[in-house]
Motif scaffolding. Structure first.
Motif, PDB file in Angstrom:
ATOM      1  N   LEU A   1     -46.894 -76.164  34.683  1.00  0.00           N
ATOM      2  CA  LEU A   1     -47.091 -74.786  35.214  1.00  0.00           C
ATOM      3  C   LEU A   1     -48.304 -74.155  35.143  1.00  0.00           C
ATOM      4  O   LEU A   1     -48.890 -73.268  35.983  1.00  0.00           O
ATOM      5  N   ALA A   2     -49.140 -74.525  34.351  1.00  0.00           N
ATOM      6  CA  ALA A   2     -50.683 -74.313  33.966  1.00  0.00           C
ATOM      7  C   ALA A   2     -51.323 -74.448  35.638  1.00  0.00           C
ATOM      8  O   ALA A   2     -52.088 -74.039  35.965  1.00  0.00           O
ATOM      9  N   ALA A   3     -51.134 -75.943  35.776  1.00  0.00           N
ATOM     10  CA  ALA A   3     -52.000 -76.313  36.655  1.00  0.00           C
ATOM     11  C   ALA A   3     -51.255 -75.809  38.050  1.00  0.00           C
ATOM     12  O   ALA A   3     -52.104 -75.323  39.127  1.00  0.00           O
ATOM     13  N   LEU A   4     -49.984 -75.396  38.152  1.00  0.00           N
ATOM     14  CA  LEU A   4     -49.556 -74.747  39.382  1.00  0.00           C
ATOM     15  C   LEU A   4     -50.174 -73.196  39.544  1.00  0.00           C
ATOM     16  O   LEU A   4     -50.546 -73.079  40.784  1.00  0.00           O
ATOM     17  N   ALA A   5     -50.167 -72.746  38.439  1.00  0.00           N
ATOM     18  CA  ALA A   5     -50.708 -71.285  38.364  1.00  0.00           C
ATOM     19  C   ALA A   5     -52.303 -71.406  39.019  1.00  0.00           C
ATOM     20  O   ALA A   5     -52.617 -70.462  39.711  1.00  0.00           O
ATOM     21  N   CYS A   6     -53.089 -72.167  38.277  1.00  0.00           N
ATOM     22  CA  CYS A   6     -54.436 -72.383  38.661  1.00  0.00           C
ATOM     23  C   CYS A   6     -54.624 -72.961  40.193  1.00  0.00           C
ATOM     24  O   CYS A   6     -55.095 -72.054  41.107  1.00  0.00           O
ATOM     25  N   VAL A   7     -53.701 -73.634  40.852  1.00  0.00           N
ATOM     26  CA  VAL A   7     -53.617 -74.082  42.132  1.00  0.00           C
ATOM     27  C   VAL A   7     -53.114 -72.949  43.043  1.00  0.00           C
ATOM     28  O   VAL A   7     -53.901 -72.816  43.886  1.00  0.00           O
ATOM     29  N   ALA A   8     -52.077 -72.152  42.633  1.00  0.00           N
ATOM     30  CA  ALA A   8     -51.731 -71.104  43.460  1.00  0.00           C
ATOM     31  C   ALA A   8     -52.422 -69.798  43.579  1.00  0.00           C
ATOM     32  O   ALA A   8     -52.656 -69.273  44.442  1.00  0.00           O
ATOM     33  N   THR A   9     -53.400 -69.908  42.419  1.00  0.00           N
ATOM     34  CA  THR A   9     -54.161 -68.733  42.162  1.00  0.00           C
ATOM     35  C   THR A   9     -55.448 -69.024  43.332  1.00  0.00           C
ATOM     36  O   THR A   9     -56.073 -68.372  43.863  1.00  0.00           O
TER      37      THR A   9
ATOM     38  N   VAL B   1     -38.945 -69.457  32.636  1.00  0.00           N
ATOM     39  CA  VAL B   1     -38.545 -70.935  32.186  1.00  0.00           C
ATOM     40  C   VAL B   1     -38.977 -71.453  31.019  1.00  0.00           C
ATOM     41  O   VAL B   1     -38.469 -72.332  30.516  1.00  0.00           O
ATOM     42  N   LEU B   2     -39.950 -70.947  30.566  1.00  0.00           N
ATOM     43  CA  LEU B   2     -40.614 -71.036  29.197  1.00  0.00           C
ATOM     44  C   LEU B   2     -40.398 -70.398  27.942  1.00  0.00           C
ATOM     45  O   LEU B   2     -40.014 -69.235  28.229  1.00  0.00           O
ATOM     46  N   SER B   3     -40.669 -70.709  26.685  1.00  0.00           N
ATOM     47  CA  SER B   3     -40.364 -69.930  25.715  1.00  0.00           C
ATOM     48  C   SER B   3     -41.710 -69.022  25.731  1.00  0.00           C
ATOM     49  O   SER B   3     -42.591 -69.334  26.474  1.00  0.00           O
ATOM     50  N   PRO B   4     -41.661 -67.873  24.989  1.00  0.00           N
ATOM     51  CA  PRO B   4     -42.927 -66.750  24.899  1.00  0.00           C
ATOM     52  C   PRO B   4     -44.404 -67.535  24.718  1.00  0.00           C
ATOM     53  O   PRO B   4     -45.376 -67.404  25.312  1.00  0.00           O
ATOM     54  N   VAL B   5     -44.358 -68.643  23.821  1.00  0.00           N
ATOM     55  CA  VAL B   5     -45.766 -69.177  23.251  1.00  0.00           C
ATOM     56  C   VAL B   5     -46.167 -70.169  24.497  1.00  0.00           C
ATOM     57  O   VAL B   5     -47.263 -69.886  25.086  1.00  0.00           O
ATOM     58  N   TYR B   6     -45.258 -70.991  24.759  1.00  0.00           N
ATOM     59  CA  TYR B   6     -45.731 -71.812  25.816  1.00  0.00           C
ATOM     60  C   TYR B   6     -45.803 -71.025  27.246  1.00  0.00           C
ATOM     61  O   TYR B   6     -46.624 -71.411  28.051  1.00  0.00           O
ATOM     62  N   GLY B   7     -44.847 -70.026  27.729  1.00  0.00           N
ATOM     63  CA  GLY B   7     -45.055 -69.294  28.805  1.00  0.00           C
ATOM     64  C   GLY B   7     -46.303 -68.459  28.798  1.00  0.00           C
ATOM     65  O   GLY B   7     -47.175 -68.458  29.984  1.00  0.00           O
ATOM     66  N   PHE B   8     -46.904 -67.712  27.630  1.00  0.00           N
ATOM     67  CA  PHE B   8     -48.031 -67.090  27.589  1.00  0.00           C
ATOM     68  C   PHE B   8     -49.165 -68.073  27.878  1.00  0.00           C
ATOM     69  O   PHE B   8     -50.089 -67.896  28.820  1.00  0.00           O
ATOM     70  N   LEU B   9     -49.186 -69.131  26.998  1.00  0.00           N
ATOM     71  CA  LEU B   9     -50.264 -70.353  27.318  1.00  0.00           C
ATOM     72  C   LEU B   9     -50.336 -70.806  28.930  1.00  0.00           C
ATOM     73  O   LEU B   9     -51.619 -70.974  29.274  1.00  0.00           O
ATOM     74  N   ALA B  10     -49.245 -71.177  29.351  1.00  0.00           N
ATOM     75  CA  ALA B  10     -49.203 -71.764  30.743  1.00  0.00           C
ATOM     76  C   ALA B  10     -49.830 -70.655  31.699  1.00  0.00           C
ATOM     77  O   ALA B  10     -50.764 -71.114  32.527  1.00  0.00           O
ATOM     78  N   ALA B  11     -49.367 -69.476  31.547  1.00  0.00           N
ATOM     79  CA  ALA B  11     -49.697 -68.498  32.473  1.00  0.00           C
ATOM     80  C   ALA B  11     -51.136 -68.198  32.262  1.00  0.00           C
ATOM     81  O   ALA B  11     -51.971 -67.878  33.178  1.00  0.00           O
ATOM     82  N   GLY B  12     -51.521 -68.180  31.050  1.00  0.00           N
ATOM     83  CA  GLY B  12     -52.937 -67.431  30.798  1.00  0.00           C
ATOM     84  C   GLY B  12     -53.905 -68.735  30.787  1.00  0.00           C
ATOM     85  O   GLY B  12     -54.862 -68.185  31.638  1.00  0.00           O
ATOM     86  N   ILE B  13     -53.805 -69.943  30.718  1.00  0.00           N
ATOM     87  CA  ILE B  13     -54.774 -70.798  30.831  1.00  0.00           C
ATOM     88  C   ILE B  13     -54.750 -71.256  32.273  1.00  0.00           C
ATOM     89  O   ILE B  13     -55.888 -71.170  32.838  1.00  0.00           O
ATOM     90  N   GLY B  14     -53.733 -71.222  32.926  1.00  0.00           N
ATOM     91  CA  GLY B  14     -53.739 -71.718  34.433  1.00  0.00           C
ATOM     92  C   GLY B  14     -54.614 -70.570  35.057  1.00  0.00           C
ATOM     93  O   GLY B  14     -55.293 -71.115  36.037  1.00  0.00           O
ATOM     94  N   SER B  15     -54.066 -69.308  34.804  1.00  0.00           N
ATOM     95  CA  SER B  15     -54.828 -68.497  35.697  1.00  0.00           C
ATOM     96  C   SER B  15     -56.164 -68.189  35.306  1.00  0.00           C
ATOM     97  O   SER B  15     -57.252 -68.064  36.358  1.00  0.00           O
ATOM     98  N   ALA B  16     -56.709 -68.288  33.968  1.00  0.00           N
ATOM     99  CA  ALA B  16     -58.072 -68.031  33.711  1.00  0.00           C
ATOM    100  C   ALA B  16     -58.688 -69.252  34.008  1.00  0.00           C
ATOM    101  O   ALA B  16     -60.003 -69.165  34.572  1.00  0.00           O
TER     102      ALA B  16
END
Length: 167
Positions: free
Chosen positions: A14-22, A48-63
């Protein structure tokens, strides 16, 4: 129940997808930022993820998208703002989904998360460029938020129907 490895792999995907979609569609905004479709994946990460994993996936991928696209100054703020969006989407959905159902809960939690994005970038850009000039990006960020919410809601429905990435 997913194993720790499955959770890490899902978050990384999801981090990779967030990066690509961005990065795939970037429309310059008035205050040196850009509009993109990454918010739909940020919301997915929260749903779909827990708060920690969701935060990291969204934050890292977008950053990472900011860094790779030459918007390095935005990367730290993006990491926090997008990560908070995933957390808001997660907790608000969990809080209200049993009371009002999945679709309305996704919409409400998505709207709340997108408001965090609009407000977060307003504050960040306010410190960079001044609060009056940064107000010009509010409508553009709101449009990005609406697009992210619509696409994210459609994607989660497809994922649920096909049992993709579900807990």
């Amino acid at each position: 129940m997913k194993t720790r490895t499955q959770k890490i792999v899902t978050a990384a995907m999801l981090a990779a997808l967030a990066c690509v979609a961005t990065m795939i569609i970037k429309i310059p905004s008035p205050m040196k930022g850009y509009l993109n479709l990454g918010d739909c994946v940020v919301l997915l990460a929260g749903w779909v993820l827990s708060p920690v994993y969701g935060f990291l996936a969204a934050g890292i991928g977008s950053a990472l998208a900011d860094i790779f696209s030459g918007y390095v100054i935005y990367a730290p703020a993006t990491f926090v703002i997008k990560g908070l969006m995933a957390i808001i989407a997660y907790y608000l959905f969990k809080l209200i989904s049993n009371k009002i159902g999945n679709l309305p809960s996704r919409i409400i939690s998505g709207v709340a998360a997108e408001l965090i994005m609009v407000f977060g970038y307003f504050i960040f850009e306010g410190f960079l460029y001044g609060f009056i000039p940064s107000a010009v990006n509010i409508p553009a960020n709101a449009v990005q938020g609406v697009a992210g919410l619509i696409i994210g809601t459609l994607l989660i429905k497809i994922f649920e129907k096909n049992k993709i990435l579900m807990k």
